[in-house]
Enzyme design. Structure first.
Site, PDB file in Angstrom:
ATOM      1  N   ASN A   1       0.958  -1.337   0.184  1.00 29.79           N
ATOM      2  CA  ASN A   1       0.028   0.145  -0.005  1.00 29.79           C
ATOM      3  C   ASN A   1       0.846   1.261  -0.104  1.00 29.79           C
ATOM      4  OD1 ASN A   1      -1.842   2.001   0.557  1.00 29.79           O
ATOM      5  ND2 ASN A   1      -2.188   1.471   2.360  1.00 29.79           N
ATOM      6  N   TRP A   2       0.855   1.806  -1.017  1.00 31.30           N
ATOM      7  CA  TRP A   2       1.883   2.864  -1.184  1.00 31.30           C
ATOM      8  C   TRP A   2       1.531   4.469  -0.765  1.00 31.30           C
ATOM      9  CZ3 TRP A   2       3.504   2.077  -7.128  1.00 31.30           C
ATOM     10  CH2 TRP A   2       4.366   0.951  -7.330  1.00 31.30           C
ATOM     11  N   LYS A   3       0.002   4.474  -0.329  1.00 31.41           N
ATOM     12  CA  LYS A   3      -0.498   5.359  -0.004  1.00 31.41           C
ATOM     13  C   LYS A   3      -0.363   6.695  -0.792  1.00 31.41           C
ATOM     14  CE  LYS A   3      -0.067   3.572   4.583  1.00 31.41           C
ATOM     15  NZ  LYS A   3       0.100   3.474   6.185  1.00 31.41           N
TER      16      LYS A   3
ATOM     17  N   HIS B   1      -9.546   1.219   5.490  1.00 27.49           N
ATOM     18  CA  HIS B   1      -8.186   1.394   6.107  1.00 27.49           C
ATOM     19  C   HIS B   1      -8.452   2.244   7.170  1.00 27.49           C
ATOM     20  CE1 HIS B   1      -3.896   2.692   6.570  1.00 27.49           C
ATOM     21  NE2 HIS B   1      -3.672   1.636   5.960  1.00 27.49           N
TER      22      HIS B   1
ATOM     23  N   GLU C   1      -6.511   4.768   8.262  1.00 29.76           N
ATOM     24  CA  GLU C   1      -6.282   6.237   7.718  1.00 29.76           C
ATOM     25  C   GLU C   1      -7.578   6.767   7.050  1.00 29.76           C
ATOM     26  OE1 GLU C   1      -2.551   5.724   5.411  1.00 29.76           O
ATOM     27  OE2 GLU C   1      -1.546   5.264   7.358  1.00 29.76           O
TER      28      GLU C   1
ATOM     29  N   GLU D   1      -5.248  -4.927  11.240  1.00 26.43           N
ATOM     30  CA  GLU D   1      -4.296  -3.865  10.992  1.00 26.43           C
ATOM     31  C   GLU D   1      -4.586  -3.210  12.438  1.00 26.43           C
ATOM     32  OE1 GLU D   1      -2.426  -2.856   7.377  1.00 26.43           O
ATOM     33  OE2 GLU D   1      -4.313  -1.615   7.347  1.00 26.43           O
TER      34      GLU D   1
ATOM     35  N   GLY E   1       2.405   2.253  10.912  1.00 22.75           N
ATOM     36  CA  GLY E   1       3.534   3.449  10.680  1.00 22.75           C
ATOM     37  C   GLY E   1       3.834   3.984  11.949  1.00 22.75           C
TER      38      GLY E   1
ATOM     39  N   SER F   1       3.408  -1.937  10.562  1.00 23.23           N
ATOM     40  CA  SER F   1       5.003  -2.046  10.963  1.00 23.23           C
ATOM     41  C   SER F   1       5.687  -2.979  10.539  1.00 23.23           C
ATOM     42  CB  SER F   1       5.134  -1.608  12.119  1.00 23.23           C
ATOM     43  OG  SER F   1       4.820  -0.327  12.448  1.00 23.23           O
TER      44      SER F   1
ATOM     45  N   GLY G   1       2.864  -1.019   4.457  1.00 26.83           N
ATOM     46  CA  GLY G   1       2.871   0.324   3.960  1.00 26.83           C
ATOM     47  C   GLY G   1       4.281   0.858   3.864  1.00 26.83           C
ATOM     48  N   GLY G   2       4.897   1.278   4.798  1.00 30.71           N
ATOM     49  CA  GLY G   2       6.184   1.950   4.697  1.00 30.71           C
ATOM     50  C   GLY G   2       7.182   1.201   3.968  1.00 30.71           C
TER      51      GLY G   2
HETATM   52  P1  PGA Z   1       2.868   0.237   7.842  1.00 32.61           P
HETATM   53  O1  PGA Z   1       1.561   0.528   7.296  1.00 32.61           O
HETATM   54  O2  PGA Z   1       3.571  -0.782   7.126  1.00 32.61           O
HETATM   55  O3  PGA Z   1       3.663   1.533   7.446  1.00 32.61           O
HETATM   56  O4  PGA Z   1       2.714   0.384   9.253  1.00 32.61           O
HETATM   57  C1  PGA Z   1       0.503  -0.540   7.116  1.00 32.61           C
HETATM   58  C2  PGA Z   1      -0.744   0.007   6.380  1.00 32.61           C
HETATM   59  O5  PGA Z   1      -1.042   1.129   6.549  1.00 32.61           O
HETATM   60  O6  PGA Z   1      -1.482  -0.771   5.914  1.00 32.61           O
END
Ligand code: PGA
Length: 251
Positions: free
Chosen positions: A12-14, A95, A97, A165, A171, A211, A232-233
Site C-alpha cells: 500500500n503506497w498510500k 483502512h 487512515e 491492522e 506506521g 509496521s 505500508g512504509g
Molecule cells: P505500515 O502501514 O506498514 O507503514 O505500518 C501499514 C498499512 O497502513 O497498511
C-alpha cells in the site's frame, strides 16, 4: 509458476510515488520476483499510478479506495467501473487512515464493500482496534462490529481478503506481538465462521498489517492464522518489499 498462491503480500503506497516511479518500481520488482511460487503480490499505487500497469499473475493491481456509486456527482471520488477499466482487481477498504483522517464510517465501508463485491472486484477489508480500545479490553468487540457491519451489504460469496491492522501498529514502527496477532486472527476466523459456510472461509485469507519490515517478516509470517501481509512504509523500498515477499514465499 504455481498458479495456486496460498499467500498474499499487498504493498500500500498510500500518497507516494509518481506514475513513472511506480511503473519502474513494479517492473523491477516483477523481474526480481519471477521465481516466487506461493505469493500473490498486489501493488496499490495512488489513483494516478493505476493506468497502464498490465500485470500478470501472480502480480495484480489494487486501489486504495473507491466510491460505492458507479458514476455521478461525487467530486473527488472514483468508482469501481473506473478502477476495472484500469485493470484493478483488488480494493483496499476500511483502512484506518480512511476511518480516522477522513472520517469514513462503518456505513460507508459497508456500502463500498457491497459495490466492490458486486463489481466482481476483491475487497481487502481492513479492521483493527485503537490503542485505547485494546487497553480497555474492547478489541474483540471492535473486530466483531467492524466485520458484521462490513459484510452487511455483501450478498454473494466471493473471494475476500481481510487485513487485521491494529491502528496503534500502523506506521509507528511497533508491530503487534505474536500472541496478539494469533489471538486476533483466531477471533476473526471465529466471527467469520458464524457468518459464512466452511468451504467459503477457505477463500478468505487473513493478512496482518502494521509496521511489517524485512526484519520482523519471518517471525510474523510464522504466526498461526497469518496468510500474508499488508505493508505500508516497507513497500516503498524495492529491497525491503522484495525481501518480505521472498520471506513469505519461503516460510
Ligand atoms: P505500515 O502501514 O506498514 O507503514 O505500518 C501499514 C498499512 O497502513 O497498511
Amino acid at each position: 509458476m504455481n498458479m495456486d498462491c496460498a499467500r498474499i503480500v499487498v504493498g500500500n503506497w498510500k500518497m507516494n510515488k509518481l506514475p513513472k516511479e511506480g511503473s519502474s518500481f513494479v517492473e523491477e520488482s516483477v523481474n526480481l520476483l519471477l521465481d516466487v511460487e506461493r505469493v500473490q503480490v498486489i501493488f496499490c499505487p495512488p489513483f494516478t499510478g493505476l493506468l497502464g500497469m498490465n500485470l500478470e499473475h501472480p502480480f495484480s493491481l489494487g486501489s486504495q479506495n473507491c466510491h460505492w456509486e458507479s458514476q455521478g456527482a461525487f467530486t473527488g471520488e472514483i468508482s469501481t467501473r473506473m478502477l476495472k477499466d484500469c485493470g484493478v482487481s483488488y480494493v483496499i477498504l476500511g483502512h484506518s487512515e480512511r476511518r480516522q483522517i477522513f472520517f469514513e464510517t462503518n456505513d460507508w465501508i459497508k456500502w463500498k464493500m457491497g459495490a466492490v463485491v458486486d463489481a466482481g472486484l476483491t475487497p481487502i477489508f481492513c479492521i483493527g482496534e485503537t490503542l485505547e480500545q485494546r487497553k480497555s479490553g474492547q478489541t474483540d468487540q471492535v473486530l466483531t462490529q467492524q466485520l458484521q457491519d462490513g459484510f452487511e451489504m455483501v450478498n454473494s460469496f466471493k473471494k475476500m481478503v481481510i487485513a487485521y491492522e491494529p491502528v496503534w501498529a500502523i506506521g509507528t514502527g511497533i508491530n503487534a506481538k505474536v500472541n496478539q496477532i494469533k489471538d486476533a486472527h483466531l477471533q476473526i476466523k471465529n466471527i467469520l465462521s458464524k457468518q459464512f459456510p466452511k468451504n467459503i472461509l477457505a477463500d478468505f485469507p487473513i493478512l496482518y498489517g502494521g509496521s511489517v519490515t524485512s526484519d520482523n517478516a519471518e517471525e510474523l509470517i510464522s504466526v498461526p492464522g497469518v496468510d500474508g501481509f499488508l505493508i505500508g512504509g516497507a513497500s516503498l523500498n524495492i529491497d525491503s518489499f522484495t525481501s518480505i515477499v521472498r520471506i513469505v514465499d519461503k516460510n
